[in-house]
Design a protein around this motif. Structure first.
Motif, PDB file in Angstrom:
ATOM      1  N   TYR A  66      21.270  27.804  97.875  1.00  0.00           N
ATOM      2  CA  TYR A  66      22.112  28.775  97.183  1.00  0.00           C
ATOM      3  C   TYR A  66      21.523  29.117  95.809  1.00  0.00           C
ATOM      4  O   TYR A  66      21.390  30.286  95.450  1.00  0.00           O
ATOM      5  N   ILE A  67      21.127  28.105  95.062  1.00  0.00           N
ATOM      6  CA  ILE A  67      20.542  28.305  93.731  1.00  0.00           C
ATOM      7  C   ILE A  67      19.233  29.087  93.850  1.00  0.00           C
ATOM      8  O   ILE A  67      18.984  30.020  93.086  1.00  0.00           O
ATOM      9  N   GLN A  68      18.403  28.713  94.813  1.00  0.00           N
ATOM     10  CA  GLN A  68      17.122  29.399  95.013  1.00  0.00           C
ATOM     11  C   GLN A  68      17.354  30.873  95.360  1.00  0.00           C
ATOM     12  O   GLN A  68      16.652  31.759  94.857  1.00  0.00           O
ATOM     13  N   ARG A  70      19.973  32.718  94.540  1.00  0.00           N
ATOM     14  CA  ARG A  70      20.461  33.401  93.326  1.00  0.00           C
ATOM     15  C   ARG A  70      19.309  33.710  92.379  1.00  0.00           C
ATOM     16  O   ARG A  70      19.242  34.789  91.792  1.00  0.00           O
ATOM     17  N   GLU A  71      18.388  32.753  92.214  1.00  0.00           N
ATOM     18  CA  GLU A  71      17.235  32.960  91.336  1.00  0.00           C
ATOM     19  C   GLU A  71      16.344  34.087  91.860  1.00  0.00           C
ATOM     20  O   GLU A  71      15.835  34.894  91.083  1.00  0.00           O
ATOM     21  N   GLU A  72      16.156  34.137  93.171  1.00  0.00           N
ATOM     22  CA  GLU A  72      15.320  35.178  93.763  1.00  0.00           C
ATOM     23  C   GLU A  72      15.957  36.553  93.584  1.00  0.00           C
ATOM     24  O   GLU A  72      15.272  37.533  93.275  1.00  0.00           O
ATOM     25  N   ALA A  74      17.938  37.419  91.151  1.00  0.00           N
ATOM     26  CA  ALA A  74      17.766  37.750  89.731  1.00  0.00           C
ATOM     27  C   ALA A  74      16.332  38.181  89.441  1.00  0.00           C
ATOM     28  O   ALA A  74      16.093  39.143  88.709  1.00  0.00           O
ATOM     29  N   ARG A  75      15.366  37.481  90.037  1.00  0.00           N
ATOM     30  CA  ARG A  75      13.958  37.801  89.812  1.00  0.00           C
ATOM     31  C   ARG A  75      13.634  39.220  90.281  1.00  0.00           C
ATOM     32  O   ARG A  75      12.818  39.911  89.685  1.00  0.00           O
ATOM     33  N   GLY A  78      18.326  41.760  90.372  1.00  0.00           N
ATOM     34  CA  GLY A  78      19.771  41.648  90.575  1.00  0.00           C
ATOM     35  C   GLY A  78      20.287  42.604  91.639  1.00  0.00           C
ATOM     36  O   GLY A  78      19.685  43.638  91.917  1.00  0.00           O
ATOM     37  N   GLU A  83      24.813  39.377  95.699  1.00  0.00           N
ATOM     38  CA  GLU A  83      25.321  38.168  95.044  1.00  0.00           C
ATOM     39  C   GLU A  83      26.742  37.855  95.504  1.00  0.00           C
ATOM     40  O   GLU A  83      27.087  36.688  95.725  1.00  0.00           O
TER      41      GLU A  83
END
Length: 91
Positions: A66-68, A70-72, A74-75, A78, A83
């Protein structure tokens, strides 16, 4: 071959609305470059990861996935809708 690539590039630049040009472009990607094969392989691999990690058996891996994700997102600049879907699907 070079002429075909130039024609295909021209088709992409025009952003066609007619089915004929679109069919040509899809056919070229399917049969000549095989890029859809690669795309399908990547999608299947990601789907397997999601099925493996998004289970109650692996709560820590599920959270890391999940964190990975979200980071992708954002990278890549967005995407509020993506999301929101991720939040809904997160266990």
């Amino acid at each position: 071959m070079c002429r075909l690539i130039n024609h295909f590039t021209g088709v992409l630049q025009k952003r066609p609305t007619t089915p004929t040009l679109k069919h040509f472009a899809v056919d070229y990607l399917l049969k000549k470059t095989k890029s859809f094969d690669y795309t399908l392989a990547v999608i299947e691999s990601l789907e397997q990861q999601v099925c493996l990690y998004a289970t109650p058996t692996y709560p820590v891996l599920s959270f890391l996935f999940y964190i990975q994700a979200r980071e992708e997102i954002a990278r890549l600049g967005g995407n509020p809708q993506l999301e929101m879907m991720l939040d809904i699907l997160h266990i």
